[in-house]
Design a protein around this motif. Structure first.
Motif, PDB file in Angstrom:
ATOM      1  N   LEU A  22       7.324  -5.512  -8.410  1.00 40.72           N
ATOM      2  CA  LEU A  22       8.744  -5.039  -8.896  1.00 40.72           C
ATOM      3  C   LEU A  22       8.720  -3.982  -9.947  1.00 40.72           C
ATOM      4  O   LEU A  22       9.307  -3.177  -9.993  1.00 40.72           O
ATOM      5  CB  LEU A  22       9.295  -6.341  -9.248  1.00 40.72           C
ATOM      6  CG  LEU A  22       9.784  -7.530  -8.316  1.00 40.72           C
ATOM      7  CD1 LEU A  22      10.395  -8.790  -9.310  1.00 40.72           C
ATOM      8  CD2 LEU A  22      10.931  -7.043  -7.465  1.00 40.72           C
ATOM      9  N   VAL A  23       7.628  -4.282 -10.927  1.00 44.42           N
ATOM     10  CA  VAL A  23       7.626  -3.645 -12.088  1.00 44.42           C
ATOM     11  C   VAL A  23       7.258  -1.973 -11.638  1.00 44.42           C
ATOM     12  O   VAL A  23       7.832  -1.050 -12.176  1.00 44.42           O
ATOM     13  CB  VAL A  23       6.472  -3.963 -13.202  1.00 44.42           C
ATOM     14  CG1 VAL A  23       6.505  -2.726 -14.151  1.00 44.42           C
ATOM     15  CG2 VAL A  23       6.936  -5.171 -13.588  1.00 44.42           C
ATOM     16  N   TYR A  24       6.359  -1.869 -10.587  1.00 44.84           N
ATOM     17  CA  TYR A  24       5.595  -0.598  -9.999  1.00 44.84           C
ATOM     18  C   TYR A  24       6.935   0.115  -9.306  1.00 44.84           C
ATOM     19  O   TYR A  24       7.328   1.285  -9.776  1.00 44.84           O
ATOM     20  CB  TYR A  24       4.692  -0.613  -9.301  1.00 44.84           C
ATOM     21  CG  TYR A  24       4.172   0.429  -8.511  1.00 44.84           C
ATOM     22  CD1 TYR A  24       3.536   1.520  -9.178  1.00 44.84           C
ATOM     23  CD2 TYR A  24       4.518   0.441  -7.091  1.00 44.84           C
ATOM     24  CE1 TYR A  24       3.381   2.505  -8.404  1.00 44.84           C
ATOM     25  CE2 TYR A  24       4.109   1.744  -6.292  1.00 44.84           C
ATOM     26  CZ  TYR A  24       3.542   2.651  -7.094  1.00 44.84           C
ATOM     27  OH  TYR A  24       3.229   3.868  -6.501  1.00 44.84           O
ATOM     28  N   LEU A  25       7.439  -0.762  -8.822  1.00 39.83           N
ATOM     29  CA  LEU A  25       8.945   0.181  -7.649  1.00 39.83           C
ATOM     30  C   LEU A  25       9.897   0.567  -8.827  1.00 39.83           C
ATOM     31  O   LEU A  25      10.585   1.576  -8.446  1.00 39.83           O
ATOM     32  CB  LEU A  25       9.120  -0.750  -6.692  1.00 39.83           C
ATOM     33  CG  LEU A  25       8.210  -0.981  -5.538  1.00 39.83           C
ATOM     34  CD1 LEU A  25       8.816  -2.084  -4.762  1.00 39.83           C
ATOM     35  CD2 LEU A  25       7.872   0.089  -4.806  1.00 39.83           C
ATOM     36  N   ALA A  26      10.228  -0.261  -9.691  1.00 42.27           N
ATOM     37  CA  ALA A  26      11.129   0.027 -10.629  1.00 42.27           C
ATOM     38  C   ALA A  26      10.872   1.479 -11.267  1.00 42.27           C
ATOM     39  O   ALA A  26      11.469   2.199 -11.650  1.00 42.27           O
ATOM     40  CB  ALA A  26      11.538  -0.955 -11.692  1.00 42.27           C
ATOM     41  N   LEU A  43       0.661  -1.198   0.025  1.00 37.59           N
ATOM     42  CA  LEU A  43      -0.056   0.133  -0.049  1.00 37.59           C
ATOM     43  C   LEU A  43       0.916   1.248   0.073  1.00 37.59           C
ATOM     44  O   LEU A  43       1.651   1.428   1.159  1.00 37.59           O
ATOM     45  CB  LEU A  43      -1.103   0.079   1.261  1.00 37.59           C
ATOM     46  CG  LEU A  43      -1.941   1.180   1.537  1.00 37.59           C
ATOM     47  CD1 LEU A  43      -2.588   1.525   0.251  1.00 37.59           C
ATOM     48  CD2 LEU A  43      -2.558   0.729   2.662  1.00 37.59           C
ATOM     49  N   ASP A  44       0.874   2.054  -0.992  1.00 37.30           N
ATOM     50  CA  ASP A  44       1.768   3.122  -1.313  1.00 37.30           C
ATOM     51  C   ASP A  44       0.998   4.316  -1.051  1.00 37.30           C
ATOM     52  O   ASP A  44       0.090   4.550  -1.919  1.00 37.30           O
ATOM     53  CB  ASP A  44       2.477   2.954  -2.589  1.00 37.30           C
ATOM     54  CG  ASP A  44       3.440   4.178  -2.805  1.00 37.30           C
ATOM     55  OD1 ASP A  44       3.655   4.938  -1.831  1.00 37.30           O
ATOM     56  OD2 ASP A  44       4.189   4.147  -3.974  1.00 37.30           O
ATOM     57  N   PRO A  45       1.177   4.967  -0.071  1.00 37.72           N
ATOM     58  CA  PRO A  45       0.516   6.203   0.096  1.00 37.72           C
ATOM     59  C   PRO A  45       0.749   7.508  -0.536  1.00 37.72           C
ATOM     60  O   PRO A  45       0.042   8.382  -1.091  1.00 37.72           O
ATOM     61  CB  PRO A  45       0.921   6.880   1.749  1.00 37.72           C
ATOM     62  CG  PRO A  45       2.479   6.183   1.871  1.00 37.72           C
ATOM     63  CD  PRO A  45       2.268   4.984   1.108  1.00 37.72           C
ATOM     64  N   ASP A  46       1.932   7.246  -1.468  1.00 40.38           N
ATOM     65  CA  ASP A  46       2.197   8.333  -2.348  1.00 40.38           C
ATOM     66  C   ASP A  46       2.086   7.519  -3.828  1.00 40.38           C
ATOM     67  O   ASP A  46       3.331   7.497  -4.661  1.00 40.38           O
ATOM     68  CB  ASP A  46       3.685   8.747  -2.282  1.00 40.38           C
ATOM     69  CG  ASP A  46       4.142   9.965  -3.036  1.00 40.38           C
ATOM     70  OD1 ASP A  46       3.274  10.509  -3.750  1.00 40.38           O
ATOM     71  OD2 ASP A  46       5.086  10.118  -3.406  1.00 40.38           O
ATOM     72  N   GLY A  47       1.238   7.101  -4.120  1.00 43.90           N
ATOM     73  CA  GLY A  47       1.069   6.232  -5.761  1.00 43.90           C
ATOM     74  C   GLY A  47       1.014   7.404  -6.708  1.00 43.90           C
ATOM     75  O   GLY A  47       1.318   8.301  -6.619  1.00 43.90           O
ATOM     76  N   PRO A  48       0.643   7.069  -8.075  1.00 42.25           N
ATOM     77  CA  PRO A  48       0.422   7.914  -9.115  1.00 42.25           C
ATOM     78  C   PRO A  48      -0.714   8.930  -8.618  1.00 42.25           C
ATOM     79  O   PRO A  48      -1.692   8.947  -8.056  1.00 42.25           O
ATOM     80  CB  PRO A  48      -0.419   6.779 -10.129  1.00 42.25           C
ATOM     81  CG  PRO A  48       0.080   5.389  -9.753  1.00 42.25           C
ATOM     82  CD  PRO A  48       0.237   5.507  -8.252  1.00 42.25           C
ATOM     83  N   ASP A  49      -0.456  10.149  -9.351  1.00 47.11           N
ATOM     84  CA  ASP A  49      -0.960  11.502  -8.960  1.00 47.11           C
ATOM     85  C   ASP A  49      -1.145  11.743  -7.589  1.00 47.11           C
ATOM     86  O   ASP A  49      -2.029  12.401  -7.110  1.00 47.11           O
ATOM     87  CB  ASP A  49      -2.385  11.321  -9.595  1.00 47.11           C
ATOM     88  CG  ASP A  49      -2.423  10.917 -11.135  1.00 47.11           C
ATOM     89  OD1 ASP A  49      -1.468  11.641 -11.818  1.00 47.11           O
ATOM     90  OD2 ASP A  49      -3.149  10.150 -11.566  1.00 47.11           O
ATOM     91  N   GLY A  50      -0.009  11.123  -6.803  1.00 39.76           N
ATOM     92  CA  GLY A  50      -0.175  11.462  -5.231  1.00 39.76           C
ATOM     93  C   GLY A  50      -0.980  10.841  -4.423  1.00 39.76           C
ATOM     94  O   GLY A  50      -1.324  11.114  -3.429  1.00 39.76           O
TER      95      GLY A  50
END
Length: 233
Positions: free
Chosen positions: A94-98, A75-82
Motif C-alpha cells: 500500500l505504501v509503495y503504490l501510494a 512484482l513491479d517491472p518499473d520499480g525504483p530507478d526503472g
C-alpha cells in the motif's frame, strides 16, 4: 518489454503482460488491500490467482518472492530507478503504490506519518485480532470447549472497533480524506461481520460511526472491483 525471467515466480505464473505490475494474491482481507489499491489508482496490472487451499504459497516459486509464504505479493517491472521490484507484505505494498503514484496518501509529512500510523495499527492489531476471532468463532477453534480464547479475541476486537469508531467521529474517512488507511481496514471489517459471522458478537450495530464508514467504502466502484480480484479460475 520488461524481462522478468530472473524472477522464478514467473515460471509458475507466467506474465502475459510483463510490462505491467504483477499481482500474486487471493481476495482475502489482506489480499484485497492490494487489488483495491490498484483499482483505485488505475495502475495497469496483471493479477495471478494464488490458491492457498492448495498450499501454492509454500512452493519454491512463490517463496522465491516472499519467503514468508503469504499473499499478497507484487512484482513491479518499473520499480525504483526503472528496475524491477519484488515486494511482499500488504502494508508495504500500500505504501509503495501510494508513493509511486502520489495517490491516497497526504503530501505533507505530518499527514503522511499520521496515515502510516493507522496502517500500522491495522497490521499490528485489527487484522491479527479479527483473524483470531474468526478462527475461534467459525473455524477449527470453535470446537474447543474452553471459550476463554474466543472471549479474549471478542473483547479485544470490540475494543479495537471502539478505537476506530472514535477516530471516525466527525470524519467520513480515517484521515478525513480517503487514504490507504481506509483501504487497509475495509476488507477486515467487512470480513469480521460477514465471513467470520461475528456481527452480533462484537455488537457491530451498536457502533456509531464504523457501520456508515464501511457502507461508504463498500459503495466505491474500485472497492467493489477489488474485492473480486483475482478471479478464481
Amino acid at each position: 518489454m520488461a524481462d522478468l525471467s530472473a524472477f522464478p515466480i514467473t515460471q509458475r505464473w507466467p506474465a502475459q503482460h510483463p510490462d505491467r505490475l504483477q499481482l500474486y494474491s487471493l481476495n482475502t482481507p489482506n489480499g484485497v488491500k492490494a487489488s483495491i489499491m490498484l483499482e483505485e489508482i488505475g495502475l495497469p496490472y496483471e493479477p495471478h490467482f494464488i490458491d492457498i487451499t492448495k498450499n501454492e504459497t509454500w512452493g519454491p516459486e512463490f517463496l522465491s518472492l516472499n519467503p514468508n509464504g503469504k499473499i499478497p505479493a507484487i512484482l513491479d517491472p518499473d520499480g525504483p530507478d526503472g528496475k524491477p521490484l519484488a515486494l511482499f507484505e500488504s502494508g508495504a505494498i500500500l505504501v509503495y503504490l501510494a508513493e509511486k503514484t502520489g495517490r491516497l496518501i497526504p503530501a505533507d509529512a505530518a499527514g503522511r506519518y499520521e496515515t502510516l500510523q493507522w496502517v500500522m495499527w491495522q497490521m499490528g492489531g485489527l487484522g491479527p485480532m479479527f483473524g483470531q476471532l474468526g478462527f475461534f468463532n467459525k473455524f477449527a477453534g470453535k470446537d474447543i470447549e474452553d471459550k476463554r480464547p474466543l472471549q479474549r479475541y471478542v473483547t479485544e476486537s470490540k475494543r479495537l472497533l471502539g478505537v476506530l469508531d472514535g477516530r471516525l467521529e466527525g470524519r467520513d474517512w480515517i484521515m478525513g480524506e480517503y487514504t490507504i488507511a481506509d483501504i487497509a481496514m475495509l476488507g477486515w471489517v467487512r470480513n469480521l461481520i460477514g465471513f467470520y459471522e461475528a456481527r452480533d458478537l462484537v455488537e457491530f450495530d451498536g457502533l456509531k460511526n464504523v457501520p456508515a464508514w464501511l457502507e461508504r467504502g463498500l459503495a466505491r466502484p474500485a472497492v467493489q472491483r477489488g474485492l473480486e480480484i483475482p478471479k478464481r479460475p
